[in-house]
Write a protein that holds these residues in place. Structure first.
Motif, PDB file in Angstrom:
ATOM      1  N   SER A 106       0.833  -1.204   0.000  1.00 18.59           N
ATOM      2  CA  SER A 106       0.000   0.000   0.000  1.00 18.59           C
ATOM      3  C   SER A 106       0.869   1.256   0.000  1.00 18.59           C
ATOM      4  O   SER A 106       1.903   1.307   0.666  1.00 18.59           O
ATOM      5  CB  SER A 106      -0.903   0.005   1.236  1.00 18.59           C
ATOM      6  OG  SER A 106      -1.674   1.182   1.278  1.00 18.59           O
ATOM      7  N   ASP A 107       0.493   2.246  -0.759  1.00 16.58           N
ATOM      8  CA  ASP A 107       1.223   3.507  -0.839  1.00 16.58           C
ATOM      9  C   ASP A 107       0.244   4.638  -0.561  1.00 16.58           C
ATOM     10  O   ASP A 107      -0.706   4.845  -1.321  1.00 16.58           O
ATOM     11  CB  ASP A 107       1.864   3.666  -2.222  1.00 16.58           C
ATOM     12  CG  ASP A 107       2.811   4.866  -2.265  1.00 16.58           C
ATOM     13  OD1 ASP A 107       2.341   5.992  -2.049  1.00 16.58           O
ATOM     14  OD2 ASP A 107       4.006   4.653  -2.528  1.00 16.58           O
ATOM     15  N   THR A 108       0.463   5.375   0.502  1.00 17.63           N
ATOM     16  CA  THR A 108      -0.495   6.400   0.913  1.00 17.63           C
ATOM     17  C   THR A 108      -0.622   7.516  -0.122  1.00 17.63           C
ATOM     18  O   THR A 108      -1.710   8.073  -0.313  1.00 17.63           O
ATOM     19  CB  THR A 108      -0.091   7.006   2.266  1.00 17.63           C
ATOM     20  OG1 THR A 108       1.276   7.481   2.179  1.00 17.63           O
ATOM     21  CG2 THR A 108      -0.172   5.967   3.372  1.00 17.63           C
ATOM     22  N   ALA A 109       0.482   7.848  -0.806  1.00 12.25           N
ATOM     23  CA  ALA A 109       0.417   8.916  -1.806  1.00 12.25           C
ATOM     24  C   ALA A 109      -0.474   8.502  -2.971  1.00 12.25           C
ATOM     25  O   ALA A 109      -1.303   9.283  -3.463  1.00 12.25           O
ATOM     26  CB  ALA A 109       1.818   9.256  -2.298  1.00 12.25           C
ATOM     27  N   TRP A 164      -1.289  -4.112  -9.897  1.00 11.02           N
ATOM     28  CA  TRP A 164      -0.302  -3.777  -8.879  1.00 11.02           C
ATOM     29  C   TRP A 164      -0.057  -4.971  -7.947  1.00 11.02           C
ATOM     30  O   TRP A 164       1.077  -5.235  -7.539  1.00 11.02           O
ATOM     31  CB  TRP A 164      -0.777  -2.576  -8.063  1.00 11.02           C
ATOM     32  CG  TRP A 164      -0.539  -1.270  -8.746  1.00 11.02           C
ATOM     33  CD1 TRP A 164      -1.041  -0.871  -9.952  1.00 11.02           C
ATOM     34  CD2 TRP A 164       0.261  -0.198  -8.271  1.00 11.02           C
ATOM     35  NE1 TRP A 164      -0.606   0.396 -10.251  1.00 11.02           N
ATOM     36  CE2 TRP A 164       0.191   0.835  -9.235  1.00 11.02           C
ATOM     37  CE3 TRP A 164       1.019   0.013  -7.127  1.00 11.02           C
ATOM     38  CZ2 TRP A 164       0.860   2.046  -9.086  1.00 11.02           C
ATOM     39  CZ3 TRP A 164       1.672   1.219  -6.970  1.00 11.02           C
ATOM     40  CH2 TRP A 164       1.602   2.216  -7.940  1.00 11.02           C
ATOM     41  N   SER A 165      -1.117  -5.690  -7.620  1.00 10.47           N
ATOM     42  CA  SER A 165      -0.972  -6.848  -6.745  1.00 10.47           C
ATOM     43  C   SER A 165      -0.112  -7.924  -7.391  1.00 10.47           C
ATOM     44  O   SER A 165       0.768  -8.505  -6.744  1.00 10.47           O
ATOM     45  CB  SER A 165      -2.353  -7.409  -6.397  1.00 10.47           C
ATOM     46  OG  SER A 165      -2.242  -8.521  -5.540  1.00 10.47           O
ATOM     47  N   ARG A 202      -2.476  -5.529   0.101  1.00 11.00           N
ATOM     48  CA  ARG A 202      -2.603  -4.077  -0.032  1.00 11.00           C
ATOM     49  C   ARG A 202      -3.123  -3.544   1.295  1.00 11.00           C
ATOM     50  O   ARG A 202      -4.331  -3.472   1.543  1.00 11.00           O
ATOM     51  CB  ARG A 202      -3.552  -3.749  -1.178  1.00 11.00           C
ATOM     52  CG  ARG A 202      -3.807  -2.262  -1.363  1.00 11.00           C
ATOM     53  CD  ARG A 202      -4.930  -2.051  -2.370  1.00 11.00           C
ATOM     54  NE  ARG A 202      -5.501  -0.720  -2.258  1.00 11.00           N
ATOM     55  CZ  ARG A 202      -6.707  -0.396  -2.673  1.00 11.00           C
ATOM     56  NH1 ARG A 202      -7.493  -1.310  -3.218  1.00 11.00           N
ATOM     57  NH2 ARG A 202      -7.140   0.838  -2.538  1.00 11.00           N
ATOM     58  N   THR A 203      -2.202  -3.220   2.162  1.00 11.87           N
ATOM     59  CA  THR A 203      -2.560  -2.783   3.508  1.00 11.87           C
ATOM     60  C   THR A 203      -1.370  -2.084   4.128  1.00 11.87           C
ATOM     61  O   THR A 203      -0.288  -1.999   3.532  1.00 11.87           O
ATOM     62  CB  THR A 203      -2.976  -3.994   4.368  1.00 11.87           C
ATOM     63  OG1 THR A 203      -3.453  -3.527   5.634  1.00 11.87           O
ATOM     64  CG2 THR A 203      -1.804  -4.933   4.606  1.00 11.87           C
ATOM     65  N   GLY A 216       6.693   1.181   2.475  1.00  9.79           N
ATOM     66  CA  GLY A 216       5.920   1.083   3.707  1.00  9.79           C
ATOM     67  C   GLY A 216       6.761   0.832   4.926  1.00  9.79           C
ATOM     68  O   GLY A 216       6.338   1.095   6.036  1.00  9.79           O
ATOM     69  N   PHE A 217       7.977   0.306   4.751  1.00  3.27           N
ATOM     70  CA  PHE A 217       8.809  -0.006   5.904  1.00  3.27           C
ATOM     71  C   PHE A 217       9.836   1.081   6.188  1.00  3.27           C
ATOM     72  O   PHE A 217      10.692   0.912   7.030  1.00  3.27           O
ATOM     73  CB  PHE A 217       9.525  -1.349   5.710  1.00  3.27           C
ATOM     74  CG  PHE A 217       8.580  -2.515   5.783  1.00  3.27           C
ATOM     75  CD1 PHE A 217       8.182  -3.031   6.993  1.00  3.27           C
ATOM     76  CD2 PHE A 217       8.066  -3.077   4.625  1.00  3.27           C
ATOM     77  CE1 PHE A 217       7.302  -4.089   7.070  1.00  3.27           C
ATOM     78  CE2 PHE A 217       7.186  -4.139   4.692  1.00  3.27           C
ATOM     79  CZ  PHE A 217       6.802  -4.646   5.914  1.00  3.27           C
TER      80      PHE A 217
END
Length: 294
Positions: free
Chosen positions: A189-192, A209-210, A239-240, A265-266
């Motif tokens: 998951s990408d917040t942007a 994307w997955s 996706r999380t 994400g990390f």
């Protein structure tokens, strides 16, 4: 030429219940790996705010020393595993600095989740963050001791970048030695991007994307699959948020292994809310592995 002595498992104790959990985990791990166990307690000196007189200072310093020695000796007596070599060290000074220095000669540094004295609020302040981010060996935070007789998997967070190489190596080494499976968890998951989609600025094929994330994870795991063909590997892509995926997969796990920093994400794992949530709430011991230890 004789083989070098194995590096010890180092555990910090302070007399608290959390430190007792860490001690039990560390002793079992040292016994399993046929490594010596070093039990260390550090009492802070000088103590900020103590009366500035020679007599009071000397009495306080001696009292701290005596208590620390009692804590260390109780810990030594609590370890009763046949054939396990145990050494006790009682040190005076800066807790973080001394533990970090000692970790340079250790295989693992094991800490309880919270404690007394110099370890007060360990998970809420700078002590754990500093040691997890700058320790010279993998750092294990034992909040809940896993059932060592069970077959729980080793969960490892994978961000598909170069910085998770040591975390993957640790996870696979441990799984191979214990017969556990490896759960390789990758959150993409990408917040942007999520914000851009939500605002209607771009349309995204999430299924595409997955599939790409699954391909990246498979490519990343390929060298370890080849090196450890007997280790069962369970890739998990979702996706999380990384913290949600890691905590979900850690249920029933023997260990949760994370790198100390990464991208995506990390990124900044040990500097923000993700690391705090993982270490505070993981239902199993958390192993933090830096990419450039020693």
């Amino acid at each position: 030429m004789s083989a070098p002595d194995p590096r010890p498992v180092l555990v910090a104790v302070d007399g608290s219940a959390a430190a007792d959990q860490a001690l039990a985990w560390a002793a079992a791990e040292a016994h399993r790996g046929r490594r010596p166990l070093v039990i260390m307690t550090v009492y802070p000196w000088p103590v900020t705010g103590s009366p500035d007189t020679v007599e009071v200072g000397a009495r306080l310093r001696m009292a701290l020393r005596v208590r620390a020695e009692e804590v260390a000796e109780r810990a030594r007596r609590a370890v009763a595993l046949p054939g396990l070599s145990v050494r006790v060290e009682v040190l005076e000074g800066d807790v973080v600095g001394l533990l970090r220095e000692a970790s340079g000669a250790a295989e693992l540094l094991v800490l309880g989740s919270r404690g007394l004295g110099g370890f007060t609020g360990m998970l809420l302040g700078s002590t754990t963050v500093a040691l997890a981010a700058h320790g010279r060996c993998p750092v294990v935070v034992v909040r809940h001791a896993a059932d060592r007789g069970g077959l729980g998997p080793v969960v490892v967070g994978v961000e598909c970048g170069g910085s998770d190489e040591r975390a993957l190596t640790y996870a696979f080494d441990h799984a191979a030695a214990t017969g556990a499976a490896v759960v390789a968890a990758h959150a993409w998951s990408d917040t942007a991007i999520e914000a851009a989609v939500a605002d209607g600025h771009v349309a995204v094929d999430w299924a595409l994307w997955s599939r790409e994330a699954e391909r990246e994870l498979a490519t990343r795991l390929a060298p370890w699959r080849a090196e450890f063909p007997d280790v069962e590997v369970r890739p998990v892509v979702a996706r999380t948020r990384p913290v949600d995926l890691l905590l979900d997969q850690a249920a029933g796990a023997a260990l949760l292994v994370v790198g100390s920093r990464g991208r995506g994400g990390f990124a900044g794992l040990l500097l923000g809310s993700t690391s705090q949530a993982v270490i505070r709430h993981a239902p199993c011991p958390v192993v933090v592995v830096r990419p450039d230890e020693r």
